[in-house]
Design an enzyme around this catalytic site. Structure first.
Site, mmCIF file in Angstrom:
data_model
loop_
_atom_site.group_PDB
_atom_site.id
_atom_site.type_symbol
_atom_site.label_atom_id
_atom_site.label_comp_id
_atom_site.label_asym_id
_atom_site.label_seq_id
_atom_site.Cartn_x
_atom_site.Cartn_y
_atom_site.Cartn_z
ATOM 1 N N ARG A 128 15.795 6.959 0.065
ATOM 2 C CA ARG A 128 15.520 6.452 1.417
ATOM 3 C C ARG A 128 16.820 6.114 2.150
ATOM 4 O O ARG A 128 17.917 6.316 1.645
ATOM 5 C CB ARG A 128 14.631 5.217 1.314
ATOM 6 C CG ARG A 128 13.286 5.459 0.627
ATOM 7 C CD ARG A 128 12.300 6.173 1.537
ATOM 8 N NE ARG A 128 10.985 6.342 0.928
ATOM 9 C CZ ARG A 128 9.973 5.484 1.041
ATOM 10 N NH1 ARG A 128 10.129 4.352 1.705
ATOM 11 N NH2 ARG A 128 8.796 5.750 0.489
ATOM 12 N N CYS A 148 -0.356 -0.999 9.567
ATOM 13 C CA CYS A 148 -0.141 -0.610 8.176
ATOM 14 C C CYS A 148 -1.472 -0.485 7.442
ATOM 15 O O CYS A 148 -2.264 -1.433 7.398
ATOM 16 C CB CYS A 148 0.759 -1.621 7.467
ATOM 17 S SG CYS A 148 1.031 -1.225 5.726
ATOM 18 N N LYS A 203 15.955 3.554 -3.481
ATOM 19 C CA LYS A 203 16.669 2.827 -2.432
ATOM 20 C C LYS A 203 18.097 2.499 -2.867
ATOM 21 O O LYS A 203 18.322 2.041 -3.978
ATOM 22 C CB LYS A 203 15.913 1.546 -2.070
ATOM 23 C CG LYS A 203 14.513 1.819 -1.525
ATOM 24 C CD LYS A 203 13.780 0.551 -1.165
ATOM 25 C CE LYS A 203 12.412 0.863 -0.561
ATOM 26 N NZ LYS A 203 11.680 -0.360 -0.161
ATOM 27 N N CYS A 263 0.733 -7.490 2.153
ATOM 28 C CA CYS A 263 0.172 -7.001 0.900
ATOM 29 C C CYS A 263 1.190 -7.257 -0.199
ATOM 30 O O CYS A 263 2.296 -7.729 0.074
ATOM 31 C CB CYS A 263 -0.173 -5.507 1.009
ATOM 32 S SG CYS A 263 1.263 -4.416 0.895
ATOM 33 N N CYS A 271 6.973 -8.378 7.260
ATOM 34 C CA CYS A 271 6.707 -6.947 7.414
ATOM 35 C C CYS A 271 5.769 -6.755 8.605
ATOM 36 O O CYS A 271 5.269 -7.717 9.192
ATOM 37 C CB CYS A 271 6.089 -6.383 6.144
ATOM 38 S SG CYS A 271 4.398 -6.948 5.858
ATOM 39 N N LYS A 282 9.943 6.638 -4.448
ATOM 40 C CA LYS A 282 11.070 6.350 -3.557
ATOM 41 C C LYS A 282 12.237 5.750 -4.336
ATOM 42 O O LYS A 282 12.068 5.152 -5.401
ATOM 43 C CB LYS A 282 10.623 5.384 -2.457
ATOM 44 C CG LYS A 282 10.104 4.048 -2.960
ATOM 45 C CD LYS A 282 9.525 3.247 -1.807
ATOM 46 C CE LYS A 282 8.864 1.960 -2.308
ATOM 47 N NZ LYS A 282 8.208 1.215 -1.221
ATOM 48 N N CYS A 297 7.518 -5.177 1.252
ATOM 49 C CA CYS A 297 8.487 -4.570 2.168
ATOM 50 C C CYS A 297 9.439 -5.601 2.776
ATOM 51 O O CYS A 297 10.555 -5.252 3.167
ATOM 52 C CB CYS A 297 7.763 -3.814 3.277
ATOM 53 S SG CYS A 297 6.913 -2.329 2.702
ATOM 54 N N ARG A 344 10.053 6.619 11.398
ATOM 55 C CA ARG A 344 11.185 5.802 10.943
ATOM 56 C C ARG A 344 12.469 6.632 11.033
ATOM 57 O O ARG A 344 12.522 7.767 10.572
ATOM 58 C CB ARG A 344 10.964 5.334 9.507
ATOM 59 C CG ARG A 344 12.046 4.416 8.972
ATOM 60 C CD ARG A 344 11.722 3.990 7.547
ATOM 61 N NE ARG A 344 10.532 3.167 7.503
ATOM 62 C CZ ARG A 344 9.677 3.134 6.465
ATOM 63 N NH1 ARG A 344 9.905 3.900 5.410
ATOM 64 N NH2 ARG A 344 8.617 2.353 6.489
#
Length: 577
Positions: free
Chosen positions: A157, A448, A222, A487, A442, A220, A491, A88
């Site tokens: 991130r 994934c 954001k 899931c 996603c 994380k 995302c 990424r």
């Protein structure tokens, strides 16, 4: 800026490591994110990397994955999984040059799966990169001044920024702030440069992370900047959101500060939930960096370092109380936040097609379904954008909705770009149904490791089956936000969509209704663990009812609540009630 903020380090420094989560021990002992990554990259007997290095590599923007379509067959053949890696890019505000696009295109073709993936956080992902090609790919990025530092991991991130080409000066100022913020809050460790760019190794004994410390963040974090009235970054889903406030003359004055957003949750774990960010006040534009640092430091010092599922900033806020967190932020800043200023949002979608900015330059926003840039049959999307990049003199901007803006086109060059769009049939994508244009998915399967069901590969098929139902009810032009995730981690930011699907098992999904049209409200579980036949039957009923009984201007999410299909969710802690 003075980074020696008053801190409470009890969570990560003074507690014995055996009382903390294993990831905290791993970070503490990693020698500032080095681990044994370099050694694992050259082990010839496996396409994977060993042990905890797969977690440390996330701080370098890299995830180890395997092709799950091949997993069972390889197991039967007694072969290791088809290991590969996702890379990424760190791309603040989603802006890149044509030169950078061409290099990313090249990396995708030579080292990836012959595609580029535009993400929901305005950057690029490469899939299918083999271990032997990781350093080559990253060195290629470095040639055009791109990197992957902190694109994943327990750190801040990639920083997002609104894409509103018609407001040229505001957009440029926000993008500059997004880049400054990103550069300011990334880790200072030289591990990335040593491992991937072969820079000379330095002694780690004197190395420091002035913002993060040796254990970085609990999870994380954001950050995003947004320009009302378009909430394209879904600012309420960010751990830290800066909502631009412009004066009567259109000049940027400062930002309302929103904290504590986050989408991740776990099915059958009611203590986990999505949360919308809370607006806590206003800061002038020259205080952005110190505000970001202070807020990150609060989460660093008080976030849960024992239970990772409870480690996001949203839980820290709900545990401590919003007033307490705000007071602690103000204490570290040394001043009180001003009262929040008025603003409004009316959409979180992209304006597709041609626009002209206040500076007279032109911009074309191209819909790219689920962000996947690849050539498929006669639709030569990747090739077409490559040819545009060869002649384009402006920039490219990835939107938070996975679209692409061919931006900053001089008037004299507009015809040439338009001709290439026509030559490759790219503009036709913008003629898709309104539902499709407001959808997002996603990646999910096959790459994934968390995915329980299809998302990117399945959503286009599901929309094709929903479109006739909308047309039958005269709703084909009605914008409805629809998102799918493989899931419950969220995302694609599903929990703020008017309609959302999250994967439970192959072919099975939870269905959520009632999110806000511009991302201002969470949705609510409507159906649990259902397949396509049930989904289509339910939306036959739902869309017919909406068409018949909706009020003038009423959005589908608002209708779902008023009609009693789901209850309104006023706060994340009540999402699972």
């Amino acid at each position: 800026m003075d980074t020696t903020l008053p801190v409470d380090r009890s969570h990560d420094l003074s507690q014995p490591l055996d009382r903390l989560g294993p990831d905290e021990t791993m970070k503490k002992e990693s020698r500032y994110l080095r681990g044994t990554i370099a050694e694992g990259l050259v082990v010839p007997t496996t396409a994977a990397v060993p042990g905890t290095d797969i977690k440390l590599m996330k701080f370098h923007g890299i995830y180890q994955q395997d092709d799950r379509d091949l997993r069972e067959e390889r197991r039967r053949q007694k072969l290791e999984p088809a290991y590969q890696f996702m890379i990424r890019v760190r791309l603040p505000g989603g802006v890149c040059t044509p030169e950078q696009w061409l290099k990313l295109d090249e990396i995708g073709r030579f080292y990836g799966d012959n595609s580029l993936r535009l993400t929901t956080r305005q950057t690029f992902q490469f899939h299918g990169v083999l271990k032997w090609n990781l350093k080559r790919a990253i060195k290629n990025m470095n040639e055009v001044l791109l990197d992957t530092i902190a694109a994943c991991g327990d750190d801040s991130r990639g920083v997002m920024s609104s894409v509103n080409p018609s407001l040229s000066s505001l957009h440029a100022e926000l993008h500059a702030l997004a880049k400054q913020t990103s550069d300011h809050v990334i880790p200072r460790s030289r591990a990335y440069h040593e491992i991937w760019l072969d820079e000379e190794k330095v002694a780690t004994s004197g190395e420091e992370e002035p913002l993060y410390g040796p254990t970085y963040l609990p999870r994380k974090f954001k950050i995003g900047f947004v320009i009302p009235p378009v909430n394209d970054i879904d600012v309420y889903s960010q751990d830290l959101g800066f909502i631009a406030i412009a004066g009567a003359d259109g000049e940027l004055e400062g930002f309302n500060v929103a904290i504590g957003g986050g989408m991740g949750r776990t099915d059958n774990a009611p203590e986990t939930y999505p949360r919308l960010a809370s607006v806590i006040g206003f800061i002038p534009k020259d205080r952005v960096l110190e505000a970001a640092e202070a807020i990150i430091s609060v989460q660093r010092d008080y976030g849960d370092r024992v239970v990772r599922a409870h480690a996001r900033f949203k839980y820290t806020i709900d545990d401590k109380g919003l007033d307490w967190i705000k007071a602690e932020i103000e204490r570290r800043l040394g001043f009180d936040l001003a009262p929040a200023r008025d603003y409004r949002f009316d959409t979180n979608g992209d304006v597709l097609g041609w626009q002209t900015g206040t500076d007279g330059r032109h911009h074309f926003t191209l819909f790219i379904e689920n962000g996947r840039v690849r050539d498929q049959g006669e639709y030569r999307l990747m090739e077409g954008i490559r040819e545009i990049a060869k002649v384009h003199k402006g920039t490219f901007r990835v939107t938070p909705n996975q679209s692409l803006v061919i931006s900053d086109i001089e008037p004299a060059d507009r015809r040439r770009i338009a001709d290439l769009l026509d030559q490759y049939g790219l503009a036709g994508a913008n003629g898709a149904s309104t539902l499709r244009l407001n959808s997002m998915a996603c990646v999910a399967l096959p790459t994934c490791g968390l995915a329980m069901a299809e998302s990117e590969r399945y959503l286009p098929t599901l929309i094709t089956k929903l479109e006739p139902i909308l047309e039958k009810n005269g709703l084909e032009k009605e914008p409805i936000t629809l998102r799918m995730s493989g899931c419950p981690n969220g995302c694609s930011r599903p929990y703020i969509a008017e309609i959302a699907f999250t994967g439970r098992a192959p072919g099975k999904y939870n269905v959520y209704l009632g999110g806000g049209f511009h991302g201002q409200r969470l949705n609510k579980l409507y159906l649990e663990n259902v397949g396509e036949p049930v989904i289509l039957a339910e939306f036959e009923k739902l869309f017919a009812h909406y068409a018949k009984d909706r009020e003038t201007g009423e959005r589908f999410g608002d209708f779902a609540i008023r009609a009693g299909y789901v209850a309104e969710v006023t706060e994340g802690r009540y999402f699972n009630d």
